[in-house]
Write a protein that holds these residues in place. Structure first.
Motif, PDB file in Angstrom:
ATOM      1  N   GLU A   3      -7.772  -0.973  -1.833  1.00 35.41           N
ATOM      2  CA  GLU A   3      -7.860  -1.007  -3.223  1.00 35.41           C
ATOM      3  C   GLU A   3      -9.116  -0.770  -3.868  1.00 35.41           C
ATOM      4  O   GLU A   3      -8.345   0.604  -4.829  1.00 35.41           O
ATOM      5  CB  GLU A   3      -6.620  -2.406  -3.700  1.00 35.41           C
ATOM      6  CG  GLU A   3      -6.398  -3.088  -3.422  1.00 35.41           C
ATOM      7  CD  GLU A   3      -5.296  -4.154  -3.809  1.00 35.41           C
ATOM      8  OE1 GLU A   3      -6.632  -5.118  -4.722  1.00 35.41           O
ATOM      9  OE2 GLU A   3      -4.335  -4.705  -3.524  1.00 35.41           O
TER      10      GLU A   3
ATOM     11  N   PHE B 215       2.133   1.751  -3.251  1.00 37.61           N
ATOM     12  CA  PHE B 215       0.949   2.208  -4.727  1.00 37.61           C
ATOM     13  C   PHE B 215       1.071   3.152  -4.258  1.00 37.61           C
ATOM     14  O   PHE B 215       0.680   4.236  -5.023  1.00 37.61           O
ATOM     15  CB  PHE B 215      -0.135   0.876  -3.666  1.00 37.61           C
ATOM     16  CG  PHE B 215      -1.289   1.263  -4.643  1.00 37.61           C
ATOM     17  CD1 PHE B 215      -1.974   1.562  -5.649  1.00 37.61           C
ATOM     18  CD2 PHE B 215      -2.526   3.134  -3.679  1.00 37.61           C
ATOM     19  CE1 PHE B 215      -2.763   1.597  -6.253  1.00 37.61           C
ATOM     20  CE2 PHE B 215      -3.008   2.675  -4.414  1.00 37.61           C
ATOM     21  CZ  PHE B 215      -3.604   2.670  -5.785  1.00 37.61           C
TER      22      PHE B 215
ATOM     23  N   LYS C 151      -9.059   3.813  -3.149  1.00 35.37           N
ATOM     24  CA  LYS C 151      -7.960   3.995  -3.983  1.00 35.37           C
ATOM     25  C   LYS C 151      -7.359   4.274  -5.579  1.00 35.37           C
ATOM     26  O   LYS C 151      -7.282   5.573  -5.709  1.00 35.37           O
ATOM     27  CB  LYS C 151      -6.461   3.897  -2.799  1.00 35.37           C
ATOM     28  CG  LYS C 151      -6.445   4.743  -1.351  1.00 35.37           C
ATOM     29  CD  LYS C 151      -5.777   5.576  -1.176  1.00 35.37           C
ATOM     30  CE  LYS C 151      -5.549   5.967  -0.426  1.00 35.37           C
ATOM     31  NZ  LYS C 151      -5.678   7.238   0.016  1.00 35.37           N
TER      32      LYS C 151
ATOM     33  N   ASN D 164       3.007  -5.103  -8.963  1.00 36.24           N
ATOM     34  CA  ASN D 164       1.611  -6.469  -8.620  1.00 36.24           C
ATOM     35  C   ASN D 164       2.462  -7.512  -8.944  1.00 36.24           C
ATOM     36  O   ASN D 164       2.844  -8.156  -8.396  1.00 36.24           O
ATOM     37  CB  ASN D 164      -0.003  -6.358  -9.561  1.00 36.24           C
ATOM     38  CG  ASN D 164      -0.519  -7.201  -9.028  1.00 36.24           C
ATOM     39  OD1 ASN D 164      -0.629  -7.233  -7.752  1.00 36.24           O
ATOM     40  ND2 ASN D 164      -1.147  -8.155  -9.369  1.00 36.24           N
TER      41      ASN D 164
ATOM     42  N   GLN E 133      -8.727  -5.571   2.327  1.00 39.68           N
ATOM     43  CA  GLN E 133      -7.572  -4.339   1.140  1.00 39.68           C
ATOM     44  C   GLN E 133      -8.168  -4.439  -0.136  1.00 39.68           C
ATOM     45  O   GLN E 133      -7.772  -4.011  -0.345  1.00 39.68           O
ATOM     46  CB  GLN E 133      -6.981  -5.880   1.010  1.00 39.68           C
ATOM     47  CG  GLN E 133      -5.775  -5.352   0.043  1.00 39.68           C
ATOM     48  CD  GLN E 133      -4.862  -4.035  -0.002  1.00 39.68           C
ATOM     49  OE1 GLN E 133      -4.466  -3.911   1.815  1.00 39.68           O
ATOM     50  NE2 GLN E 133      -4.661  -3.590  -0.334  1.00 39.68           N
ATOM     51  N   SER E 134      -8.920  -5.769  -0.407  1.00 42.84           N
ATOM     52  CA  SER E 134     -10.251  -5.109  -1.877  1.00 42.84           C
ATOM     53  C   SER E 134     -10.696  -4.012  -1.482  1.00 42.84           C
ATOM     54  O   SER E 134     -10.914  -3.180  -2.627  1.00 42.84           O
ATOM     55  CB  SER E 134     -10.906  -6.174  -1.886  1.00 42.84           C
ATOM     56  OG  SER E 134     -10.080  -6.994  -2.224  1.00 42.84           O
TER      57      SER E 134
ATOM     58  N   ASN F 139       1.102  -1.668  -0.188  1.00 45.11           N
ATOM     59  CA  ASN F 139      -0.029   0.493   0.008  1.00 45.11           C
ATOM     60  C   ASN F 139       0.903   1.046  -0.116  1.00 45.11           C
ATOM     61  O   ASN F 139       0.131   1.944  -0.770  1.00 45.11           O
ATOM     62  CB  ASN F 139      -0.739  -0.012   1.092  1.00 45.11           C
ATOM     63  CG  ASN F 139      -1.730  -0.848   0.729  1.00 45.11           C
ATOM     64  OD1 ASN F 139      -1.909  -1.514  -0.155  1.00 45.11           O
ATOM     65  ND2 ASN F 139      -2.485  -1.407   2.290  1.00 45.11           N
TER      66      ASN F 139
END
Length: 190
Positions: free
Chosen positions: A119, A64, A122, A85, A115-116, A61
């Motif tokens: 993601e 990212f 974001k 990734n 996390q999903s 993260n």
């Protein structure tokens, strides 16, 4: 110190052999510490695996956000996300990744679900910024861009397509340009 050592050894073993094949005995032998010491810090192997996975997620993260906050063009950010990734998958290994996916309904579910959600939120946020800045077509729904980004990830697993390239970076660049160049604005009026 022992707690950290158990985590490092667990990470190394999980990445090499996967979650299922690693035992507490393997972890203790790798750390040169007793099972009694292990149980002083952790309830079980699942406890350690969740911490290892959480650390990977946190690190990913941060990378990212660093990529998305950079001054690079949006298309380069997408390429860098795909490379991130891919490197993450290479690092953690296919056995551990498969175990995470197959066991997510049980031990990893809450971490994967959180996390999903993170993601999706974001990615949508950064894609809206890119649209506002004129780096993505303002008329195209964000959901389309996200769908295409996921499709790139799937295409990267295509062995036939991979064989067309001498290195994966060129494949990633071509796929990214293929999907996103046509939706990048040709002028500032979009």
């Amino acid at each position: 110190m022992s707690s950290f050592l158990f985590l490092k050894i667990s990470e190394k073993l999980f990445f090499k052999f996967g979650y299922r094949r690693v035992t507490i005995k393997d972890i203790c032998e790798g750390a040169s510490l007793s099972k009694m010491t292990f149980y002083r810090y952790y309830k079980n192997k699942e406890d350690v695996a969740k911490i290892v996975l959480k650390n990977i997620i946190d690190e990913s993260n941060k990378k990212f956000e660093s990529i998305m906050e950079s001054d690079n063009l949006f298309i380069n950010k997408i390429e860098n996300l795909i490379l991130l990734n891919e490197s993450l998958i290479d690092r953690i290994g296919s056995d551990f990744l498969n175990d995470i996916i197959s066991l997510k309904a049980n031990i990893f579910k809450s971490l994967i679900d959180k996390q999903s959600i993170y993601e999706e939120k974001k990615i949508e946020e950064y894609f809206k910024k890119a649209q506002k800045a004129g780096e993505l077509n303002k008329k195209t729904p964000i959901s389309f861009f996200i769908y295409m980004l996921k499709d790139i990830q799937e295409k990267l697993q295509d062995e036939k397509l991979k064989r067309l390239y001498s290195n994966e970076k060129d494949l990633i660049k071509d796929l990214t340009n293929y999907y996103f160049f046509g939706i990048a604005p040709k002028n500032k009026e979009m």
